[in-house]
Write an enzyme that holds these catalytic residues in place. Structure first.
Site, short mmCIF file in Angstrom:
data_model
loop_
_atom_site.label_atom_id
_atom_site.label_comp_id
_atom_site.label_asym_id
_atom_site.label_seq_id
_atom_site.Cartn_x
_atom_site.Cartn_y
_atom_site.Cartn_z
N CYS A 64 4.89 -1.76 14.22
CA CYS A 64 3.35 -2.71 14.42
C CYS A 64 3.75 -3.78 15.09
O CYS A 64 3.91 -3.46 16.86
CB CYS A 64 2.32 -2.59 12.76
N HIS A 65 2.72 -4.43 15.24
CA HIS A 65 2.39 -5.75 15.43
C HIS A 65 4.00 -6.35 15.46
O HIS A 65 3.31 -7.55 15.90
CB HIS A 65 1.57 -6.62 15.44
#
Length: 177
Positions: free
Chosen positions: A106-107
């Protein structure tokens, strides 16, 4: 297989912590929760508070020599906080420098950018990071999971919680090598 999970005190996406953690356990490994502070970390279901988890070890007490691999869970706040912590970034860089595999979802690649570890690599992430990854010298692709081996170090990346089955499978396979 000793696996470090690096998480800031607040902000990790719970499922991006718990599913890889369970995958490590199911593969016979031992996960360890590392954070920048002792106590407990706060997980989230998107923007809503979820469970808390006990910290096993702080960044300043962690040694890459004690682990076989590193997992960087996502969520927006988690990598944003970690990339501001010099000890966390140093620990991440140490995994790459010692040739140990790293998995990020994800991030979480924001922390890899801060550690200057995406240059020349192909990876994926939450789509909003694609420009950051490209600006840091990486190649961003929109795939469920990407395994990139460079200089005897493997990086496993995925985009989002829906990719967790593929992420966990690839992560465990690479960590077992």
């Amino acid at each position: 297989m000793q696996v470090a999970f690096l998480v800031a005190p607040a902000g990790t996406e719970q499922i991006e912590l718990t599913e890889p953690w369970q995958a490590v356990l199911a593969a016979g490994g031992t996960p360890t929760l590392i954070s920048t502070r002792s106590g407990r970390i706060q997980a989230f279901h998107h923007l809503d508070k979820a469970d808390t988890f006990p910290v096993d070890l702080t960044v300043d007490a962690a040694s890459v020599a004690d682990f076989d691999a590193l997992v960087l869970p996502g969520g927006v706040a988690n990598p944003d906080a970690l990339r501001l912590d010099k000890g966390a970034i140093s620990l991440i860089a140490s995994f790459f420098e010692t040739g140990k595999p790293v998995a990020a979802i994800c991030h979480a690649p924001w922390t890899l950018i801060e550690a200057d570890m995406v240059r020349g690599r192909t990876l994926t992430s939450w789509p909003s990071l694609r420009t950051d990854i490209r600006n840091a010298g990486g190649t961003w692709v929109d795939k469920q999971v990407v395994v990139c081996t460079q200089a005897a170090n493997t990086l496993v990346t995925s985009r989002k919680p829906a990719d967790l089955p593929a992420f966990c499978k690839a992560m465990v396979e690479e960590f077992a090598r």
